[in-house]
Design a protein around this motif. Structure first.
Motif, PDB file in Angstrom:
ATOM      1  N   ALA A  41      33.249 -75.223 -12.636  1.00 29.00           N
ATOM      2  CA  ALA A  41      33.404 -75.038 -14.077  1.00 29.00           C
ATOM      3  C   ALA A  41      32.466 -73.942 -14.579  1.00 29.00           C
ATOM      4  O   ALA A  41      32.819 -73.135 -15.440  1.00 29.00           O
ATOM      5  N   GLY A  42      31.263 -73.904 -14.013  1.00 23.29           N
ATOM      6  CA  GLY A  42      30.308 -72.861 -14.391  1.00 23.29           C
ATOM      7  C   GLY A  42      30.816 -71.482 -14.036  1.00 23.29           C
ATOM      8  O   GLY A  42      30.708 -70.540 -14.832  1.00 23.29           O
ATOM      9  N   ALA A  88      26.121 -72.023  -2.002  1.00 25.09           N
ATOM     10  CA  ALA A  88      25.657 -70.648  -1.808  1.00 25.09           C
ATOM     11  C   ALA A  88      26.728 -69.651  -2.208  1.00 25.09           C
ATOM     12  O   ALA A  88      26.446 -68.630  -2.855  1.00 25.09           O
ATOM     13  N   ILE A  89      27.962 -69.938  -1.853  1.00 18.97           N
ATOM     14  CA  ILE A  89      29.061 -69.005  -2.108  1.00 18.97           C
ATOM     15  C   ILE A  89      29.371 -68.917  -3.595  1.00 18.97           C
ATOM     16  O   ILE A  89      29.346 -67.837  -4.203  1.00 18.97           O
ATOM     17  N   VAL A  90      29.632 -70.061  -4.201  1.00 15.65           N
ATOM     18  CA  VAL A  90      29.984 -70.089  -5.621  1.00 15.65           C
ATOM     19  C   VAL A  90      28.775 -69.732  -6.482  1.00 15.65           C
ATOM     20  O   VAL A  90      28.899 -68.997  -7.468  1.00 15.65           O
ATOM     21  N   GLY A  91      27.605 -70.241  -6.113  1.00 15.17           N
ATOM     22  CA  GLY A  91      26.410 -69.991  -6.909  1.00 15.17           C
ATOM     23  C   GLY A  91      26.011 -68.530  -6.954  1.00 15.17           C
ATOM     24  O   GLY A  91      25.658 -68.009  -8.017  1.00 15.17           O
ATOM     25  N   LEU A 146      22.791 -73.054  -9.512  1.00 21.01           N
ATOM     26  CA  LEU A 146      24.046 -72.820 -10.230  1.00 21.01           C
ATOM     27  C   LEU A 146      25.243 -73.268  -9.401  1.00 21.01           C
ATOM     28  O   LEU A 146      26.268 -73.684  -9.935  1.00 21.01           O
ATOM     29  N   GLY A 147      25.075 -73.186  -8.071  1.00 18.12           N
ATOM     30  CA  GLY A 147      26.149 -73.619  -7.177  1.00 18.12           C
ATOM     31  C   GLY A 147      26.167 -75.114  -6.932  1.00 18.12           C
ATOM     32  O   GLY A 147      27.003 -75.609  -6.170  1.00 18.12           O
ATOM     33  N   GLY A 148      25.242 -75.845  -7.557  1.00 23.24           N
ATOM     34  CA  GLY A 148      25.259 -77.302  -7.456  1.00 23.24           C
ATOM     35  C   GLY A 148      24.449 -77.881  -6.321  1.00 23.24           C
ATOM     36  O   GLY A 148      24.590 -79.062  -5.998  1.00 23.24           O
ATOM     37  N   LEU A 149      23.592 -77.082  -5.683  1.00 23.82           N
ATOM     38  CA  LEU A 149      22.796 -77.594  -4.570  1.00 23.82           C
ATOM     39  C   LEU A 149      21.569 -78.330  -5.085  1.00 23.82           C
ATOM     40  O   LEU A 149      20.818 -77.800  -5.899  1.00 23.82           O
ATOM     41  N   SER A 150      21.364 -79.538  -4.596  1.00 21.74           N
ATOM     42  CA  SER A 150      20.180 -80.304  -4.965  1.00 21.74           C
ATOM     43  C   SER A 150      18.991 -79.812  -4.166  1.00 21.74           C
ATOM     44  O   SER A 150      19.079 -79.584  -2.958  1.00 21.74           O
ATOM     45  N   LEU A 151      17.854 -79.625  -4.827  1.00 20.14           N
ATOM     46  CA  LEU A 151      16.646 -79.179  -4.141  1.00 20.14           C
ATOM     47  C   LEU A 151      16.126 -80.218  -3.157  1.00 20.14           C
ATOM     48  O   LEU A 151      15.282 -79.927  -2.322  1.00 20.14           O
TER      49      LEU A 151
END
Length: 337
Positions: free
Chosen positions: A36-37, A287-290, A271-276
């Motif tokens: 969505a982002g 990584a790709i979308v972010g 931004l790609g939704g990866l949790s730290l």
């Protein structure tokens, strides 16, 4: 039967599963926010720029800007997935670029220059993880030491050189920095290899298992140290390639080369939704979308005339918003190790 069904539903409810649309939204929150982002950024800036965001000329510019961040982000997923944290990427990239410059200027072919850059990057990342493992340090502390060493070497060499430190024969780098078909093929290959290694091999599975629970992973037969070392080595390889792509665009380096790249990568992954925290929910698509979302956001803000200093402010606000949406976690969870 009805009692059994009721008991099953009650059990599912107690496990935190939600039925219907609400359950789908809850279980796929990160993925939905992720795409969505990206869609929101494309639509908003396509409108604000009158469609110029997606013009042929600007898309070529975006691909060139994307190449470095995309390549690094794919590698960083392997580190973040096991709960690691790296802030040395910008300095290591600069050191690898400097190594390639000296190698190419000595008369070596391009392939040797690339191998030299990758080798230096891998060595830096192996030192990073081995220091953390040997002395029981948080990964961010060991990466900080590598960052200072790499940045110090670059700064010293740049400051003691009377002329600009760059590649004398820049023609051999043109293919890597300006050829759009080549860049698209390269990014596609990097993305596919990243997806396969992360989701369909033991490398990715073990790193995610360590991110969930190192002790449980070890008791399940995962070699925790080996998994971490492998993840850092892969990240080092991709940072090395990214340093060549960066050098191909500028052909020179300075003491500021790569500065801020570590935060760009972290913001892109968030931004790609990866949790730290890493773990089983980590996905290569982050990584790709972010990275695509981040480059489009940055490019769009510049195109609509936002001042450079304000661009950083806007990106910071977006980053905090996404962190708020994605990283709300129980107090029992820990920060990256």
């Amino acid at each position: 039967m009805e009692q059994g069904n009721t008991a099953t539903k009650g059990k599912r409810s107690s496990m935190g599963e939600s039925p219907g649309i609400a359950g789908f939204l809850k279980n796929n929150k990160n993925t939905l926010i992720q795409y969505a982002g990206l869609a929101l950024v494309i639509v908003v800036f396509a409108i604000l720029t009158g469609g110029d965001l997606l013009s042929g000329f600007n898309l070529r510019t975006i691909i060139k800007q994307l190449a470095v961040l995309f390549t690094i982000s794919v590698g960083m997923v392997f580190i973040f997935s096991h709960g690691g944290m790296d802030i040395s990427v910008g300095a290591v990239m600069a050191l690898s670029s400097m190594t390639a410059i000296y190698t190419l200027n000595a008369g070596a072919p391009l392939a040797v220059g690339i191998l030299a850059a990758v080798a230096v990057s891998v060595i830096c990342y192996l030192l990073n993880v081995l220091i953390a493992i040997q002395f029981g340090l948080m990964s961010v502390i060991s990466s900080l030491s590598i960052m200072f060493i790499a940045r110090g070497l670059v700064t010293y060499n740049v400051s003691t050189t009377t002329e600009k430190l760059g590649v004398m024969d820049a023609e051999q780098l043109k293919l890597l920095g300006r050829n759009i078909p080549f860049l698209l093929i390269f990014l596609t290959i990097v993305g596919l290899i990243g997806i396969v290694l992360f989701h369909y091999t033991k490398i990715g599975k073990h790193n995610r298992a360590v991110g969930d629970n190192p002790l449980a992973a070890m008791q399940s037969g995962v070699q925790v140290k080996k998994a971490k070392i492998t993840g850092y080595a892969l990240a080092g390889v991709l940072v090395g390639f990214a340093s060549i792509l960066s050098l191909a665009r500028s052909t020179v380096i300075s003491e500021n080369t790569g500065s801020g790249m570590e935060m760009d990568v972290i913001v892109a992954l968030i931004l790609g939704g990866l949790s730290l925290n890493g773990g089983s929910k980590a996905k290569m698509s982050s990584a790709i979308v972010g990275s695509i979302t981040y480059i489009l956001l940055n490019n769009g803000l510049v195109m609509v005339g936002v001042a450079t200093e304000v661009v950083s402010l806007v990106k910071g606000i977006v980053f905090l918003l996404v962190v708020f949406l994605l990283l709300k976690r129980p107090s029992s969870e820990v920060m990256p190790r």
